[in-house]
Write a protein that holds these residues in place. Structure first.
Motif, mmCIF file in Angstrom:
data_model
loop_
_atom_site.group_PDB
_atom_site.id
_atom_site.type_symbol
_atom_site.label_atom_id
_atom_site.label_comp_id
_atom_site.label_asym_id
_atom_site.label_seq_id
_atom_site.Cartn_x
_atom_site.Cartn_y
_atom_site.Cartn_z
ATOM 1 N N GLY A 1 -8.207 6.453 2.108
ATOM 2 C CA GLY A 1 -7.852 7.764 1.583
ATOM 3 C C GLY A 1 -9.032 8.445 0.924
ATOM 4 N N THR A 2 -9.865 7.676 0.233
ATOM 5 C CA THR A 2 -11.069 8.239 -0.393
ATOM 6 C C THR A 2 -12.027 8.775 0.658
ATOM 7 O OG1 THR A 2 -10.856 6.684 -2.245
ATOM 8 C CG2 THR A 2 -12.996 7.736 -1.930
ATOM 9 N N TRP A 3 -12.188 8.011 1.758
ATOM 10 C CA TRP A 3 -13.044 8.470 2.849
ATOM 11 C C TRP A 3 -12.530 9.791 3.412
ATOM 12 C CZ3 TRP A 3 -16.362 5.389 6.577
ATOM 13 C CH2 TRP A 3 -17.032 4.348 5.919
ATOM 14 N N ARG A 4 -11.199 9.901 3.575
ATOM 15 C CA ARG A 4 -10.634 11.134 4.110
ATOM 16 C C ARG A 4 -10.851 12.295 3.154
ATOM 17 N NH1 ARG A 4 -6.248 10.665 7.677
ATOM 18 N NH2 ARG A 4 -6.118 12.949 7.526
ATOM 19 N N GLU A 5 -10.666 12.055 1.857
ATOM 20 C CA GLU A 5 -10.819 13.121 0.878
ATOM 21 C C GLU A 5 -12.245 13.673 0.853
ATOM 22 O OE1 GLU A 5 -9.525 11.943 -2.960
ATOM 23 O OE2 GLU A 5 -7.540 11.303 -2.290
ATOM 24 N N ALA B 1 -7.913 -10.915 11.009
ATOM 25 C CA ALA B 1 -6.709 -10.185 11.420
ATOM 26 C C ALA B 1 -6.235 -9.240 10.313
ATOM 27 C CB ALA B 1 -5.601 -11.173 11.788
ATOM 28 N N CYS B 2 -6.257 -9.706 9.070
ATOM 29 C CA CYS B 2 -5.824 -8.858 7.945
ATOM 30 C C CYS B 2 -6.754 -7.663 7.769
ATOM 31 C CB CYS B 2 -5.772 -9.675 6.659
ATOM 32 S SG CYS B 2 -4.453 -10.905 6.598
ATOM 33 N N ILE B 3 -8.056 -7.888 7.899
ATOM 34 C CA ILE B 3 -9.019 -6.799 7.747
ATOM 35 C C ILE B 3 -8.832 -5.755 8.832
ATOM 36 C CG2 ILE B 3 -11.472 -6.226 7.892
ATOM 37 C CD1 ILE B 3 -12.030 -8.936 6.516
ATOM 38 N N ALA B 4 -8.674 -6.207 10.085
ATOM 39 C CA ALA B 4 -8.497 -5.272 11.194
ATOM 40 C C ALA B 4 -7.232 -4.430 10.999
ATOM 41 C CB ALA B 4 -8.429 -6.039 12.513
ATOM 42 N N MET B 5 -6.132 -5.078 10.609
ATOM 43 C CA MET B 5 -4.891 -4.328 10.386
ATOM 44 C C MET B 5 -5.045 -3.353 9.226
ATOM 45 S SD MET B 5 -1.010 -5.667 9.554
ATOM 46 C CE MET B 5 -1.455 -6.269 7.930
ATOM 47 N N SER B 6 -5.700 -3.775 8.159
ATOM 48 C CA SER B 6 -5.838 -2.922 6.983
ATOM 49 C C SER B 6 -6.693 -1.693 7.289
ATOM 50 C CB SER B 6 -6.459 -3.719 5.831
ATOM 51 O OG SER B 6 -5.644 -4.821 5.491
ATOM 52 N N ILE B 7 -7.774 -1.858 8.045
ATOM 53 C CA ILE B 7 -8.609 -0.710 8.406
ATOM 54 C C ILE B 7 -7.829 0.248 9.293
ATOM 55 C CG2 ILE B 7 -10.700 0.019 9.604
ATOM 56 C CD1 ILE B 7 -12.029 -2.557 8.729
ATOM 57 N N ALA B 8 -7.069 -0.300 10.253
ATOM 58 C CA ALA B 8 -6.264 0.553 11.130
ATOM 59 C C ALA B 8 -5.248 1.347 10.330
ATOM 60 C CB ALA B 8 -5.573 -0.305 12.186
ATOM 61 N N VAL B 9 -4.565 0.690 9.393
ATOM 62 C CA VAL B 9 -3.557 1.370 8.576
ATOM 63 C C VAL B 9 -4.212 2.378 7.639
ATOM 64 C CG1 VAL B 9 -1.806 1.021 6.780
ATOM 65 C CG2 VAL B 9 -1.916 -0.537 8.726
ATOM 66 N N SER B 10 -5.421 2.093 7.166
ATOM 67 C CA SER B 10 -6.086 2.977 6.205
ATOM 68 C C SER B 10 -6.411 4.345 6.791
ATOM 69 C CB SER B 10 -7.372 2.325 5.686
ATOM 70 O OG SER B 10 -8.377 2.287 6.690
ATOM 71 N N THR B 11 -6.507 4.441 8.100
ATOM 72 C CA THR B 11 -6.810 5.734 8.729
ATOM 73 C C THR B 11 -5.616 6.684 8.677
ATOM 74 O OG1 THR B 11 -6.161 4.927 10.927
ATOM 75 C CG2 THR B 11 -8.457 4.633 10.289
ATOM 76 N N LEU B 12 -4.446 6.177 8.294
ATOM 77 C CA LEU B 12 -3.237 7.005 8.248
ATOM 78 C C LEU B 12 -3.105 7.766 6.933
ATOM 79 C CD1 LEU B 12 -0.682 4.431 9.737
ATOM 80 C CD2 LEU B 12 -1.958 6.205 10.966
ATOM 81 N N PHE B 13 -3.901 7.397 5.913
ATOM 82 C CA PHE B 13 -3.713 7.965 4.588
ATOM 83 C C PHE B 13 -4.671 9.134 4.359
ATOM 84 C CE2 PHE B 13 -2.600 3.364 3.858
ATOM 85 C CZ PHE B 13 -1.233 3.583 3.904
ATOM 86 N N ARG B 14 -4.076 10.247 3.932
ATOM 87 C CA ARG B 14 -4.878 11.445 3.646
ATOM 88 C C ARG B 14 -5.434 11.402 2.234
ATOM 89 N NH1 ARG B 14 -8.039 14.531 2.881
ATOM 90 N NH2 ARG B 14 -8.238 16.706 3.503
ATOM 91 N N TYR B 15 -4.698 10.748 1.316
ATOM 92 C CA TYR B 15 -5.137 10.649 -0.073
ATOM 93 C C TYR B 15 -5.063 9.191 -0.520
ATOM 94 C CZ TYR B 15 -4.255 15.657 0.190
ATOM 95 O OH TYR B 15 -4.262 16.969 0.584
ATOM 96 N N ARG B 16 -5.886 8.826 -1.464
ATOM 97 C CA ARG B 16 -5.990 7.423 -1.881
ATOM 98 C C ARG B 16 -4.698 6.911 -2.505
ATOM 99 N NH1 ARG B 16 -10.024 5.739 -4.930
ATOM 100 N NH2 ARG B 16 -8.794 4.660 -6.514
ATOM 101 N N GLU B 17 -3.935 7.788 -3.166
ATOM 102 C CA GLU B 17 -2.702 7.342 -3.806
ATOM 103 C C GLU B 17 -1.622 6.961 -2.800
ATOM 104 O OE1 GLU B 17 -4.208 10.175 -4.444
ATOM 105 O OE2 GLU B 17 -5.080 9.856 -6.445
ATOM 106 N N ASN B 18 -1.708 7.498 -1.572
ATOM 107 C CA ASN B 18 -0.687 7.209 -0.564
ATOM 108 C C ASN B 18 -0.577 5.722 -0.278
ATOM 109 O OD1 ASN B 18 -1.652 10.180 1.259
ATOM 110 N ND2 ASN B 18 -0.112 9.949 -0.334
ATOM 111 N N SER B 19 -1.697 5.030 -0.305
ATOM 112 C CA SER B 19 -1.708 3.597 0.005
ATOM 113 C C SER B 19 -0.851 2.818 -0.989
ATOM 114 C CB SER B 19 -3.146 3.065 -0.016
ATOM 115 O OG SER B 19 -3.166 1.663 0.054
ATOM 116 N N LEU B 20 -1.051 3.070 -2.261
ATOM 117 C CA LEU B 20 -0.305 2.347 -3.297
ATOM 118 C C LEU B 20 1.179 2.675 -3.234
ATOM 119 C CD1 LEU B 20 -0.737 0.388 -5.653
ATOM 120 C CD2 LEU B 20 -0.961 2.378 -7.154
#
Length: 405
Positions: free
Chosen positions: A220-224, A292-311
């Motif tokens: 989300g930080t990267w997107r912001e 496997a966890c890292i790959a899934m987490s990076i893939a999921v992280s691209t869905l968040f527009r803002y950093r708070e969305n993840s939490l």
């Protein structure tokens, strides 16, 4: 060849830039640092301390003795002989026992009827009623198992004495009252500790969940700040997003390699969790699981527009993920569609494989199925991460063009 060399040099340069930027982001962001670096250590320690006693002991019970004889008194004394229960109250009737039970002062009630001694001495079957609190399974198991075992041993001893009095010799009396003698061996969990049972699974789930939330916050930080576009390799080659994925994955792998080495080494020894696996096998399986966890987490992280969305969106998933892993509830009892859904999470395969290696001492060949699935998930989620980053970059470029920058 020269063009290929220049392209590889560009990718390596960009890879280094991504690594430096990711380390800087993590260690200058207090929230991300807490989740990615310290959360695993804090959670592992807190849960281990909570389950430190391992076994529930000295559960208070009440006994209503309507018989009030030496025989019934002898039975009551046996309830105090074992380590799991003790007679905290001896209410005069069931109404008083009910008040103590609902007041949470006792977690089990034994009712000895008035004809207990007469039936026992007369050779009839004596009835003893047991009431246990089944709302708390650990408490229920300790109380029920202790009481049933004690009553059974008392009944066998009475029958043994009766046979001796009738003239039977000791071997014959023992054969009748205890026809089968068994030896119990508690494999992999000799003290039947709840912490030994649940902590390996919790640690594996913590790894996945802290990654999902922490890496999602960074995404989300990267997107912001538009960092995906700024840190992509020059040009728009087919592999243009791979250095970003590999760079970020390298940083997370290094961080979790350190925390996992502490938890699976020193922490396990501090709390006396079973370490029956070979070090090489445990390290290799953990590395595959981390990938496997890292790959899934990076893939999921691209869905968040803002950093708070993840939490906000991922914090609630910890309990379902733990249930789908098959540790809190047997997989055989999980509906087929939920079992299939659980295969999409690395934790479902990681929990099963890790417990078999670390707790049971299995070899890598014996957990080949789990390793195979983790590799498949790594490749699949890695590809989705590249696609997701590519889509984010295109979206950022369209937004930038729309603003006339």
């Amino acid at each position: 060849m020269n063009r290929f060399t220049r392209q590889m040099a560009s990718y390596l340069q960009q890879f280094g830039a991504v690594v430096r930027n990711e380390f800087r982001t993590i260690f200058t962001d207090g929230g991300v640092l807490l989740i990615l670096v310290f959360a695993m250590l804090i959670y592992a320690t807190a849960y281990s301390l909570a389950y430190g006693s391992q076994v529930l002991r000295n559960v208070p019970i009440g006994v209503v003795d309507a018989c009030r004889t030496a025989t019934s008194r002898s039975l009551i004394e046996t309830f105090n002989a074992g380590p799991n229960t003790y007679v905290a109250y001896e209410p005069t009737d069931m109404e008083e026992a009910r008040e103590l039970f609902y007041g949470r002062k006792i977690y089990g009630v034994v009712y000895i009827p008035s004809d207990y001694e007469r039936k026992l001495v007369g050779g009839s079957q004596a009835d003893v009623a047991i009431y246990c609190d089944a709302s708390y399974f650990l408490m229920y198991r300790q109380v029920f198992q202790e009481l049933v075992t004690t009553i059974g041993q008392t009944g066998a001893m009475v029958e043994f004495r009766r046979l001796i009095a009738k003239g039977a010799d000791i071997p014959q009396a023992q054969a009748v009252t205890q026809p089968v003698i068994y030896q119990s061996h508690n494999l992999f969990n000799p003290y039947l500790g709840y912490g030994t049972f649940v902590m390996p699974a919790i640690i594996i789930v913590i790894i996945q969940q802290t990654m999902l939330i922490g890496i999602g916050m960074i995404g989300g930080t990267w997107r912001e700040h538009g960092l995906y576009r700024k840190l992509r390799p020059a040009g728009r080659g087919r592999m243009s997003t791979l250095p970003i994925v590999l760079g970020r994955a390298t940083v997370y792998a290094l961080i979790y390699a350190v925390t996992c080495a502490y938890v699976l080494g020193l922490h396990y020894r501090m709390f006396h969790f079973p370490m029956n696996g070979q070090t090489g096998a445990v390290a290799l399986f953990t590395a595959v699981y981390l990938a496997a966890c890292i790959a899934m987490s990076i893939a999921v992280s691209t869905l968040f527009r803002y950093r708070e969305n993840s939490l906000l969106l991922l914090l609630w998933t910890s309990i379902p993920v733990l249930m789908l892993s098959g540790i809190s509830y047997p997989r055989e009892g999980i509906p087929e569609w939920m079992f299939a859904l659980g295969k999409l999470f690395p934790s479902s395969h990681g929990v099963n494989g890790f417990i078999r290696i670390q707790t049971m001492g299995a070899s890598l060949g014996e957990v080949f199925v789990e390793i195979k699935w983790l590799v498949i998930l790594t490749v699949a989620y890695g590809g989705l991460a590249c696609i997701g980053i590519h889509q984010v970059i295109r979206r950022e470029e369209r937004e930038r063009c729309g603003k006339g920058e």
